[in-house]
Enzyme design. Sequence first.
Site, PDB file in Angstrom:
ATOM      1  N   LYS A  86       0.820  -1.218   0.000  1.00 43.58           N
ATOM      2  CA  LYS A  86       0.000   0.000   0.000  1.00 43.58           C
ATOM      3  C   LYS A  86       0.858   1.273   0.000  1.00 43.58           C
ATOM      4  CE  LYS A  86      -4.361  -1.689   0.747  1.00 43.58           C
ATOM      5  NZ  LYS A  86      -4.262  -2.964   1.412  1.00 43.58           N
ATOM      6  N   GLU A 108      -9.732   6.441   2.804  1.00 38.49           N
ATOM      7  CA  GLU A 108     -10.616   5.475   3.430  1.00 38.49           C
ATOM      8  C   GLU A 108      -9.756   4.289   3.855  1.00 38.49           C
ATOM      9  OE1 GLU A 108      -9.937   5.429   0.255  1.00 38.49           O
ATOM     10  OE2 GLU A 108      -9.423   3.302   0.053  1.00 38.49           O
ATOM     11  N   SER A 371       1.959  -9.709  -0.784  1.00 37.43           N
ATOM     12  CA  SER A 371       1.618  -8.283  -0.709  1.00 37.43           C
ATOM     13  C   SER A 371       1.799  -7.659   0.671  1.00 37.43           C
ATOM     14  CB  SER A 371       0.166  -8.072  -1.170  1.00 37.43           C
ATOM     15  OG  SER A 371      -0.712  -8.923  -0.458  1.00 37.43           O
TER      16      SER A 371
HETATM   17  C1  LIG Z   1      -5.130  -4.053   1.128  1.00 36.71           C
HETATM   18  C2  LIG Z   1      -4.368  -5.280   0.911  1.00 36.71           C
HETATM   19  C3  LIG Z   1      -4.644  -6.142  -0.180  1.00 36.71           C
HETATM   20  C4  LIG Z   1      -5.787  -5.923  -1.125  1.00 36.71           C
HETATM   21  O1  LIG Z   1      -5.715  -4.769  -1.890  1.00 36.71           O
HETATM   22  P1  LIG Z   1      -5.378  -4.764  -3.427  1.00 36.71           P
HETATM   23  O2  LIG Z   1      -5.702  -3.382  -3.834  1.00 36.71           O
HETATM   24  O3  LIG Z   1      -6.234  -5.791  -4.100  1.00 36.71           O
HETATM   25  O4  LIG Z   1      -3.936  -5.081  -3.575  1.00 36.71           O
HETATM   26  C5  LIG Z   1      -3.839  -7.246  -0.365  1.00 36.71           C
HETATM   27  N1  LIG Z   1      -2.827  -7.531   0.484  1.00 36.71           N
HETATM   28  C6  LIG Z   1      -2.536  -6.745   1.531  1.00 36.71           C
HETATM   29  C7  LIG Z   1      -1.405  -7.123   2.412  1.00 36.71           C
HETATM   30  C8  LIG Z   1      -3.294  -5.602   1.791  1.00 36.71           C
HETATM   31  O5  LIG Z   1      -2.993  -4.826   2.845  1.00 36.71           O
END
Ligand SMILES: *Cc1c(COP(=O)(O)O)cnc(C)c1O
Length: 386
Positions: A86, A108, A371
Amino acid sequence: MGTARRYGPYGGSFVPETLVPALDELDRVWRTARGDPAFRRELARLSRSFGGRPTPLYFARNLTRRGRGAEIWLKREDLVHGGAHKFNNALGQGLLTVRMGKPRLIAETGAGQHGVATAMVGAALGLETEVFMGEVDMDRQKPNVDRMHLLGAKVIPVTTGRRTLKDAINAALRDWIANVRTTHYLIGSAVGPYPFPAIVADFQSVIGREIRRQSLAEFGRLPDLAIACVGGGSNAIGTFHPLLRTRVELLGVEAGGPRGSRGAASLTYGRPGVLHGSFSYLLQNDDGQVSDTESVSAGLDYAGVGPEHSWLKETGRARYIAVHDEDALRAFHWLAEDEGILPALEPSHALFAAVREARRRPNQRIVVTLSGRGDKDLGVVLDAAR
Ligand SMILES: *Cc1c(COP(=O)(O)O)cnc(C)c1O
């Protein structure tokens, strides 16, 4: 590619008249910034020295043994400042806000990850920061509420609707309409009206660019398959974008929720409709009402999805599947015990899919975008194990 106003029939900008000048300004400023070497240098400098980029590409040797097939490599976005991808988008849009001369950021947040990333960037860039968060989520994600406060941001409880992410987005949009001259709305995923999906894809594409470079360096060619989880779709679009014109197969993994439910899998179980300013796949009932969603991972728990994913699905360039809660939890434990990494529950969905894919792909290489890290999810994981 990254600058299309629409993705086939998807995308667009379904907003009240008052927001049109702000969206136009944002589009203009972003396009000039992309071409400005000084902006790119500053973004690269802060990505490196504040954000910790580049993140490594890690060969998951033990997870590969479990899959008994393709090599599984992890793109370590869990090591970015704040613990998730993020930050990449928050930093980029934060710099655009400074460039527009606006003193105030709003955002948000659902699980709180995007709120924390925005608060970190707001602090570093000297921007006043206010984050809208549903009351229910504030209860569920108290540590992130505390982090945002400590970082100097104001957290505004949202008490309308189901008091979760969708309502927080509505509240942020309402605030933006009222304060658009002084305020930038820093959307946290590849969703919303144009130009947001394109801007978020642009700033997250650093993930895919590094995957390209690091794959060539580590194993001399591009991977056969790239996998990422899909909530709104920002880490996935960042992974996919720089690989679109290659032969790499692309697989997006949505939250399937508990077995027997549709979870939050908009592309797998939804149909196109308008939500939060854009036309895209959407979980809805027969009357077109947005459905309630459920997922073990707060970050995937959203009824909509970024419009570019709808187009990638329709053209067949990317494939999308849903993975259920309990399988994501299994994959969480695999990564923890096999590799010594606690993943967030969101990419645990993608990890499960990776091990399953690996089994039918001997001699191939799979890159999975990890992620985020799992510290925020320990409560959920421990409860599920009871
Ligand atoms: C917010 C989040 C996501 C989902 O958001 P995307 O916009 O689909 O990437 C995925 N993994 C993590 C660790 C997150 O914090």
